[in-house]
Design a protein around this motif. Structure first.
Motif, PDB file in Angstrom:
ATOM      1  N   LEU A 129       0.876  -1.257   0.071  1.00 22.99           N
ATOM      2  CA  LEU A 129       0.215   0.040   0.086  1.00 22.99           C
ATOM      3  C   LEU A 129       0.913   1.193   0.082  1.00 22.99           C
ATOM      4  O   LEU A 129       1.673   1.238   0.633  1.00 22.99           O
ATOM      5  N   PRO A 130       0.781   2.108  -0.982  1.00 28.58           N
ATOM      6  CA  PRO A 130       1.849   3.063  -1.132  1.00 28.58           C
ATOM      7  C   PRO A 130       1.485   4.230  -0.314  1.00 28.58           C
ATOM      8  O   PRO A 130       2.836   5.062   0.085  1.00 28.58           O
ATOM      9  N   THR A 131       0.585   4.527   0.464  1.00 27.11           N
ATOM     10  CA  THR A 131       0.172   5.671   1.289  1.00 27.11           C
ATOM     11  C   THR A 131      -0.450   5.395   2.277  1.00 27.11           C
ATOM     12  O   THR A 131      -1.160   4.303   2.382  1.00 27.11           O
ATOM     13  N   PHE A 162      -5.608   6.492  -9.232  1.00 30.60           N
ATOM     14  CA  PHE A 162      -5.839   7.390 -10.339  1.00 30.60           C
ATOM     15  C   PHE A 162      -4.837   8.363 -10.745  1.00 30.60           C
ATOM     16  O   PHE A 162      -4.142   8.307 -11.642  1.00 30.60           O
ATOM     17  N   ASP A 163      -5.076   9.317  -9.861  1.00 28.92           N
ATOM     18  CA  ASP A 163      -4.277  10.454 -10.050  1.00 28.92           C
ATOM     19  C   ASP A 163      -2.655  10.394  -9.365  1.00 28.92           C
ATOM     20  O   ASP A 163      -1.664  10.991  -9.875  1.00 28.92           O
ATOM     21  N   TYR A 164      -2.461   9.387  -8.484  1.00 26.70           N
ATOM     22  CA  TYR A 164      -1.229   9.266  -7.974  1.00 26.70           C
ATOM     23  C   TYR A 164      -0.507   8.703  -8.942  1.00 26.70           C
ATOM     24  O   TYR A 164       0.868   9.035  -9.111  1.00 26.70           O
ATOM     25  N   VAL A 165      -0.898   7.628  -9.483  1.00 23.29           N
ATOM     26  CA  VAL A 165      -0.051   7.012 -10.772  1.00 23.29           C
ATOM     27  C   VAL A 165       0.508   8.022 -11.796  1.00 23.29           C
ATOM     28  O   VAL A 165       1.455   7.996 -12.090  1.00 23.29           O
ATOM     29  N   LEU A 334       5.682   3.865  -8.541  1.00 17.83           N
ATOM     30  CA  LEU A 334       5.295   4.691  -7.241  1.00 17.83           C
ATOM     31  C   LEU A 334       6.460   5.203  -6.383  1.00 17.83           C
ATOM     32  O   LEU A 334       6.495   5.881  -5.653  1.00 17.83           O
ATOM     33  N   GLU A 335       7.580   4.220  -6.464  1.00 12.10           N
ATOM     34  CA  GLU A 335       8.829   4.440  -5.658  1.00 12.10           C
ATOM     35  C   GLU A 335       9.601   5.511  -6.342  1.00 12.10           C
ATOM     36  O   GLU A 335      10.694   5.886  -5.624  1.00 12.10           O
ATOM     37  N   ALA A 336       9.315   5.842  -7.503  1.00 16.31           N
ATOM     38  CA  ALA A 336      10.467   6.570  -8.456  1.00 16.31           C
ATOM     39  C   ALA A 336      10.345   8.048  -7.882  1.00 16.31           C
ATOM     40  O   ALA A 336       9.263   8.446  -7.455  1.00 16.31           O
TER      41      ALA A 336
END
Length: 336
Positions: A129-131, A162-165, A334-336
């Motif tokens: 989970l990224p956030t 959606f917007d996070y990517v 997402l880690e970039a």
């Protein structure tokens, strides 16, 4: 309803979580007259009868089984305990609107249509989970009570991507305007396109989505109403012959590459994956819209449709989310 000494006990089936239930509340009509007491009796566990108020005791008599009289009691329900002369007035003027003015309901909601028996639960360490927003969103999914609410909470977890990517991908191209344009055009301008993008790019095993559709065979009427009769743009099975062929394969549990090719629904693996992507995005988005938007033009769910959500819609969305949040390429992005 049970009437005892001029008091009548009406079960309260649900109370909003925002209501403080530590103390019972007076109930007054619009003229200001106290005509009853709201007994939050569900909080009372193994309570001694001698400690009950007059209103709680009437609620107790409505709640207790005949074989358990005169014993310490744990309540199964909360109650509105009214002066008997006001029962008809309450039933005609107040009862249906209680969820708005009182944040409680007298309507008995159906239980979950199906709660599958699980003998084993297997962990999945590949899900990331990224956030913190995603962690809280998944916790809200677990806390949701109805299948409809669970589906929306799950969808929100996907919607957060959606917007996070696109934000992460934009950062990766820096000042490259051509790269920026490519990202925008590939990602789409509406929510359905963005959902397709996530499935197309971050669901590695699209063929695993097809067996979930077999459950549609036990909900054919409802599925046809939602996806076909209320068809919208983006439906890959919009024509009647294609829909009928697909339902036939679902009933036979034969959504194989060979069968899809024979029925001319997908001529090769590339088209098979495209069908899985577009159909899953379409079905998920249509169900989401029907739950979230109760308006003309959308299919309107009833409580009795919960079985459809439990059997088909929730498992489909769960499979998509599990694959997306386990995807290694997404993690790198997402880690970039």
């Amino acid at each position: 309803y049970l009437v005892v000494s001029g008091l009548v006990a009406i079960p309260i089936t649900h109370v909003n979580a925002s209501v403080r239930t530590e103390d019972d509340l007076e109930f007054r009509d619009e003229g200001g007259a106290q005509v009853g007491t709201i007994c939050f009796s569900r909080r009372l566990v193994e309570v001694e009868l001698s400690t009950l108020t007059r209103w709680q005791y009437v609620a107790y008599l409505a709640d207790v089984s005949a074989g358990a009289l005169d014993q310490p009691h744990t309540f199964h329900s909360d109650y509105m305990v009214l002066d008997e002369p006001y029962l008809a007035d309450y039933a005609s003027r107040y009862m249906d609107s209680a969820p708005l003015w009182g944040k409680f309901s007298h309507v008995q909601m159906p239980s979950l249509a199906m709660q599958p028996q699980l003998g084993v639960v297997t962990g999945n360490s590949s899900i990331a989970l990224p956030t913190e927003h995603h962690r809280q969103a998944f916790s809200r999914y677990v806390q949701a009570r109805s299948a409809f609410d669970r589906f929306l909470k799950l969808y929100h977890c996907l919607e957060l991507l959606f917007d996070y990517v696109i934000l992460k991908r934009m950062k990766s191209v820096g000042d490259d305007l051509a790269g920026f344009g490519s990202i925008i055009s590939s990602y789409g301008v509406n929510e359905l396109d963005r959902l397709k993008y996530l499935i197309a790019n971050y669901c590695d095993d699209k063929f695993a989505l097809f067996p979930i559709y077999y459950k549609i065979s036990i909900h054919q009427v409802r599925a046809a109403e939602i996806f076909h009769a209320h068809s919208k743009g983006g439906n890959p099975l919009s024509d009647d012959p294609s829909w009928q062929k697909f339902i036939k394969l679902c009933t036979e549990e034969q959504l194989t590459e060979a069968k899809l090719k024979h029925e001319k629904l997908a001529v090769d693996q590339l088209n098979r994956d495209k069908l899985a992507t577009n159909l899953s995005a379409y079905c998920i988005y249509r169900i989401r819209s029907s739950i979230a938007h109760s308006k003309v033009g959308e299919f309107l769910f009833l409580d009795s449709d919960e079985a459809f959500i439990v059997d088909f819609a929730e498992p489909l969305l769960l499979e998509v989310i599990t694959q997306v949040f386990s995807n290694q390429s997404l993690k790198v992005t997402l880690e970039a």
